[in-house]
Design a protein around this motif. Sequence first.
Motif, mmCIF file in Angstrom:
data_model
loop_
_atom_site.group_PDB
_atom_site.id
_atom_site.type_symbol
_atom_site.label_atom_id
_atom_site.label_comp_id
_atom_site.label_asym_id
_atom_site.label_seq_id
_atom_site.Cartn_x
_atom_site.Cartn_y
_atom_site.Cartn_z
ATOM 1 N N SER A 1 0.935 -1.132 0.030
ATOM 2 C CA SER A 1 -0.043 -0.060 0.023
ATOM 3 C C SER A 1 0.688 1.371 0.023
ATOM 4 O O SER A 1 2.048 1.133 0.299
ATOM 5 C CB SER A 1 -0.801 -0.059 1.130
ATOM 6 O OG SER A 1 -0.427 0.511 2.299
ATOM 7 N N ASP B 1 -5.278 10.938 -3.046
ATOM 8 C CA ASP B 1 -6.731 11.378 -2.973
ATOM 9 C C ASP B 1 -7.640 10.310 -3.705
ATOM 10 O O ASP B 1 -8.826 10.181 -3.396
ATOM 11 C CB ASP B 1 -6.977 12.610 -3.928
ATOM 12 C CG ASP B 1 -6.167 13.808 -3.309
ATOM 13 O OD1 ASP B 1 -6.455 14.229 -2.189
ATOM 14 O OD2 ASP B 1 -5.332 14.503 -4.153
ATOM 15 N N GLU C 1 -5.642 2.049 2.949
ATOM 16 C CA GLU C 1 -4.460 2.519 3.335
ATOM 17 C C GLU C 1 -3.855 3.444 2.536
ATOM 18 O O GLU C 1 -2.812 4.306 3.006
ATOM 19 C CB GLU C 1 -3.734 1.526 3.939
ATOM 20 C CG GLU C 1 -4.030 0.405 4.848
ATOM 21 C CD GLU C 1 -3.023 -0.668 5.242
ATOM 22 O OE1 GLU C 1 -1.926 -0.640 4.689
ATOM 23 O OE2 GLU C 1 -3.249 -1.391 6.290
ATOM 24 N N SER C 2 -4.146 3.297 1.299
ATOM 25 C CA SER C 2 -3.391 4.293 0.188
ATOM 26 C C SER C 2 -4.043 5.602 0.186
ATOM 27 O O SER C 2 -3.254 6.627 -0.602
ATOM 28 C CB SER C 2 -3.399 3.612 -0.864
ATOM 29 O OG SER C 2 -2.320 2.420 -0.812
ATOM 30 N N ILE C 3 -4.945 5.821 0.553
ATOM 31 C CA ILE C 3 -5.953 7.295 0.141
ATOM 32 C C ILE C 3 -6.081 7.854 1.723
ATOM 33 O O ILE C 3 -6.198 7.204 2.821
ATOM 34 C CB ILE C 3 -7.245 7.015 -0.438
ATOM 35 C CG1 ILE C 3 -8.215 5.975 0.246
ATOM 36 C CG2 ILE C 3 -6.897 6.348 -1.848
ATOM 37 C CD1 ILE C 3 -9.431 5.737 -0.365
ATOM 38 N N ARG C 4 -6.501 9.199 1.587
ATOM 39 C CA ARG C 4 -6.754 10.223 2.533
ATOM 40 C C ARG C 4 -8.109 9.806 2.933
ATOM 41 O O ARG C 4 -8.908 9.046 2.319
ATOM 42 C CB ARG C 4 -6.415 11.459 2.338
ATOM 43 C CG ARG C 4 -7.362 12.015 0.944
ATOM 44 C CD ARG C 4 -7.297 13.598 0.784
ATOM 45 N NE ARG C 4 -8.019 14.027 -0.393
ATOM 46 C CZ ARG C 4 -9.590 14.229 -0.215
ATOM 47 N NH1 ARG C 4 -10.254 13.988 0.774
ATOM 48 N NH2 ARG C 4 -9.898 14.637 -1.467
ATOM 49 N N ASP C 5 -8.331 10.378 4.208
ATOM 50 C CA ASP C 5 -9.954 10.374 4.715
ATOM 51 C C ASP C 5 -10.503 11.251 3.829
ATOM 52 O O ASP C 5 -10.090 12.335 3.181
ATOM 53 C CB ASP C 5 -9.926 10.894 5.965
ATOM 54 C CG ASP C 5 -9.542 10.042 7.221
ATOM 55 O OD1 ASP C 5 -9.253 8.809 6.893
ATOM 56 O OD2 ASP C 5 -9.365 10.415 8.248
ATOM 57 N N GLU D 1 0.542 9.298 0.461
ATOM 58 C CA GLU D 1 -1.093 9.300 0.479
ATOM 59 C C GLU D 1 -1.612 9.803 -0.533
ATOM 60 O O GLU D 1 -1.195 10.982 -1.188
ATOM 61 C CB GLU D 1 -1.359 9.999 1.810
ATOM 62 C CG GLU D 1 -3.025 9.936 2.044
ATOM 63 C CD GLU D 1 -3.399 10.719 3.546
ATOM 64 O OE1 GLU D 1 -3.558 10.285 4.424
ATOM 65 O OE2 GLU D 1 -3.065 12.080 3.415
ATOM 66 N N ASP E 1 4.989 5.816 3.193
ATOM 67 C CA ASP E 1 4.613 7.028 3.729
ATOM 68 C C ASP E 1 4.026 7.906 2.723
ATOM 69 O O ASP E 1 4.046 9.268 2.645
ATOM 70 C CB ASP E 1 5.891 7.732 4.385
ATOM 71 C CG ASP E 1 6.347 7.057 5.578
ATOM 72 O OD1 ASP E 1 5.212 6.355 6.249
ATOM 73 O OD2 ASP E 1 7.364 7.003 5.591
ATOM 74 N N ALA F 1 0.881 3.702 1.896
ATOM 75 C CA ALA F 1 1.167 3.925 3.393
ATOM 76 C C ALA F 1 2.558 3.185 3.810
ATOM 77 O O ALA F 1 3.395 3.652 4.573
ATOM 78 C CB ALA F 1 0.207 3.394 4.345
ATOM 79 N N LYS G 1 -13.327 6.492 1.748
ATOM 80 C CA LYS G 1 -12.908 6.198 3.171
ATOM 81 C C LYS G 1 -13.234 7.378 3.845
ATOM 82 O O LYS G 1 -13.495 8.451 3.930
ATOM 83 C CB LYS G 1 -11.282 6.181 3.094
ATOM 84 C CG LYS G 1 -10.644 6.257 4.240
ATOM 85 C CD LYS G 1 -9.096 6.192 4.073
ATOM 86 C CE LYS G 1 -8.382 5.969 5.267
ATOM 87 N NZ LYS G 1 -6.787 5.974 5.216
#
Length: 253
Positions: A107, A116, A142-146, A114, A112, A109, A253
């Motif tokens: 992923s 969209d 895990e790869s995208i932001r909230d 992230e 480190d 993450a 997410k």
Amino acid sequence: MPLDAVIEDLEKAPHRPRSFYEYPALYDFYHSRVLDRDAQVGLLRRYEPADTARVLEFGCGTGPLLTRIEDEYETVLGVDVNEAMLAVAKDRVTTAEVREADFTAWSAADDDLEFDVAVLLGGMLHLTDDRDVAALAQNACESIRDGGAFVTFFQPFSDDVENGSRDVQTAASDRYSVERHSTSALTSAAGHYTTTYQFVIRDEAEDREVTMGTVFEGRFHDPDALRETFADAGFSQVEIHDGDGPTTLHAVK
């Protein structure tokens, strides 16, 4: 390896077991003529969050999506596990980044990073194991932001799926033609199938013709099971869209 080199390789060793995906030139020639690449860009546009600047493509292959979008976003990253495909993608892209990674084991993450939005265009049929589907869902989350989104399309498994279906498709240019014959058979009640392909490749300029046989193990997916898997992975909203085009999974997410 250009298409004439693919023909030469097949002539030299016609009986060696082969995969369609070991020949990027054949893959590109065929798919660029039978797939609607603009529609794939449209799928990204339709479901990307507002103000998207960072895009991740799982299973980027030879990079057809990356080259279409790389100038329109701040960051574009494509990952794939096939080295031959990635070599072609690396030669094509200018600002996008390409790296070797298995999206069922990696992923963003992990590095480190992230994004969209993350997309997987056409790769779901390769995921024949429930554990791989769950791993994709987890890694996508895990790869995208909230507030970020993941989108893919898939072939749904239903009673309408024909067992033993046959199909012929042809892609052609002024010089070459590729005729693909396929026969598919369901192999499990969970939607697994086997497709036997015969590719007939012709070079009209050199009056040469070769054939290549290969077998693909794939899977149709149950929409409800996918919805549950992506929800379990941490997505707050999971929607299945079944319209005129391919069946689409959109998760936020």
